[in-house]
Design a protein around this motif. Sequence first.
Motif, PDB file in Angstrom:
ATOM      1  N   THR A  53      -1.914   3.686  -4.297  1.00 18.83           N
ATOM      2  CA  THR A  53      -2.034   2.399  -4.990  1.00 18.83           C
ATOM      3  C   THR A  53      -1.944   1.252  -3.984  1.00 18.83           C
ATOM      4  O   THR A  53      -1.154   1.305  -3.040  1.00 18.83           O
ATOM      5  CB  THR A  53      -0.887   2.257  -6.022  1.00 18.83           C
ATOM      6  N   THR A  54      -2.782   0.240  -4.189  1.00 20.55           N
ATOM      7  CA  THR A  54      -2.661  -0.991  -3.411  1.00 20.55           C
ATOM      8  C   THR A  54      -2.517  -2.160  -4.373  1.00 20.55           C
ATOM      9  O   THR A  54      -3.322  -2.336  -5.284  1.00 20.55           O
ATOM     10  CB  THR A  54      -3.907  -1.212  -2.518  1.00 20.55           C
ATOM     11  N   THR A  77       0.839  -1.202   0.000  1.00 17.59           N
ATOM     12  CA  THR A  77       0.000   0.000   0.000  1.00 17.59           C
ATOM     13  C   THR A  77       0.874   1.251   0.000  1.00 17.59           C
ATOM     14  O   THR A  77       1.811   1.349   0.787  1.00 17.59           O
ATOM     15  CB  THR A  77      -0.879   0.031   1.277  1.00 17.59           C
ATOM     16  N   ILE A  99      -4.289   1.423 -15.462  1.00 23.24           N
ATOM     17  CA  ILE A  99      -3.655   0.203 -14.942  1.00 23.24           C
ATOM     18  C   ILE A  99      -3.341  -0.787 -16.064  1.00 23.24           C
ATOM     19  O   ILE A  99      -2.279  -1.405 -16.087  1.00 23.24           O
ATOM     20  CB  ILE A  99      -4.549  -0.445 -13.853  1.00 23.24           C
ATOM     21  N   ILE A 137      -4.631  -4.885  -8.719  1.00 24.03           N
ATOM     22  CA  ILE A 137      -4.168  -3.524  -8.446  1.00 24.03           C
ATOM     23  C   ILE A 137      -5.378  -2.615  -8.281  1.00 24.03           C
ATOM     24  O   ILE A 137      -6.288  -2.632  -9.113  1.00 24.03           O
ATOM     25  CB  ILE A 137      -3.303  -2.969  -9.597  1.00 24.03           C
ATOM     26  N   GLU A 138      -5.402  -1.870  -7.184  1.00 18.10           N
ATOM     27  CA  GLU A 138      -6.401  -0.824  -7.015  1.00 18.10           C
ATOM     28  C   GLU A 138      -5.633   0.474  -6.914  1.00 18.10           C
ATOM     29  O   GLU A 138      -4.668   0.555  -6.155  1.00 18.10           O
ATOM     30  CB  GLU A 138      -7.186  -1.019  -5.715  1.00 18.10           C
ATOM     31  N   SER A 139      -6.069   1.481  -7.674  1.00 14.97           N
ATOM     32  CA  SER A 139      -5.321   2.721  -7.643  1.00 14.97           C
ATOM     33  C   SER A 139      -6.218   3.907  -7.935  1.00 14.97           C
ATOM     34  O   SER A 139      -7.152   3.807  -8.734  1.00 14.97           O
ATOM     35  CB  SER A 139      -4.190   2.662  -8.671  1.00 14.97           C
ATOM     36  N   GLY A 171      -0.524   7.363  -7.632  1.00 13.46           N
ATOM     37  CA  GLY A 171      -1.544   6.515  -8.232  1.00 13.46           C
ATOM     38  C   GLY A 171      -1.224   6.192  -9.690  1.00 13.46           C
ATOM     39  O   GLY A 171      -0.320   6.781 -10.279  1.00 13.46           O
ATOM     40  N   ILE A 172      -1.961   5.232 -10.245  1.00 15.34           N
ATOM     41  CA  ILE A 172      -1.748   4.821 -11.640  1.00 15.34           C
ATOM     42  C   ILE A 172      -3.020   5.146 -12.423  1.00 15.34           C
ATOM     43  O   ILE A 172      -4.098   4.662 -12.082  1.00 15.34           O
ATOM     44  CB  ILE A 172      -1.444   3.307 -11.729  1.00 15.34           C
TER      45      ILE A 172
END
Lengths: 116, 140
Positions: free
Chosen positions: B132-133, B77, B86, B124-126, B82-83
Amino acid sequence: MTIDEIRSILGAKYIVGEEWKDREVHTACGSDMMSDVLAFMKDQSVLLTGLCNLQVIRTCEMMDIICVVFVRGKMPDEAMIAMAKDKGITLMTTGHRMFSACGMLYKNGLQGGPAY
Amino acid sequence: MANTITMSYEVPGGDFTRAGEASSSLKGSLKKMNVDPDIIRRVAIAMYEGEINMVIHANGGKIDVIISPDEIEMILTDEGPGIEDIELAMQAGYSTAPDNIRTLGFGAGMGLPNMKKYTDEMKIESQVGVGTTVRMKVKL
Ligand SMILES: Nc1ncnc2c1ncn2[C@@H]1O[C@H](COP(=O)(O)OP(=O)(O)OP(=O)(O)O)[C@@H](O)[C@H]1O
Ligand SMILES: [Mg+2]
């Protein structure tokens, strides 16, 4: 081939890890990009590189690479040497350039692994 | 390994020489737990790529590793930029790394695809401007 045969073929000098000189190695890889080493190396135990920073040793640790040959006379610093010693990685340096060093080892029977 | 073990690591940002300390520490712990060497290598490579990304692209962050009897989960994390796209970031060769990172041996755009290759599951969560995670799982 043993680590010591690599040293002998390349006229290289041990920097750290001479005690592991009798370890057997079968395949090697030459690269200055650790990104590519992480992505494309598989079961290779020797890395030839002209890159000289701490992440070279870290990358080898993650990949289970047991021997690093620095080409073009590159010399690792104290922190790199200490980390290599701690992780059981032999470091050596040779004055040969990358292409020549790889060619000399290949000619003597060290393989590069399969193509992608 | 009957029960679940959780380990947490802080990844300092801005210090490239220290990138990899968390992955190295996890690798050592997994060795002591007698995890299969091939599994250890896959976990170590995936986490190292993620750790390097946090240092280069996101000014550090934290990593939680959950080791249960049937899998190893890594949750990375950060509160970086952020991205935005993705799918694009996942493509081999896509990189926004600056030139100075390339001279250090990274920035080929191979990290995220490599993390996917070495793990059994990756998500990927962002959110741009939030962070970003990255969640990865390797089955035991
Ligand atoms: N944690 C993150 N925060 C923000 N952006 C990220 C993060 N991780 C990856 N990215 C973005 O995704 C791109 C692709 O990442 P990837 O790891 O595949 O390549 P790279 O880090 O640029 O190079 P390499 O991993 O080969 O050294 C990065 O260039 C960056 O733009
Ligand atoms: Mg990366």
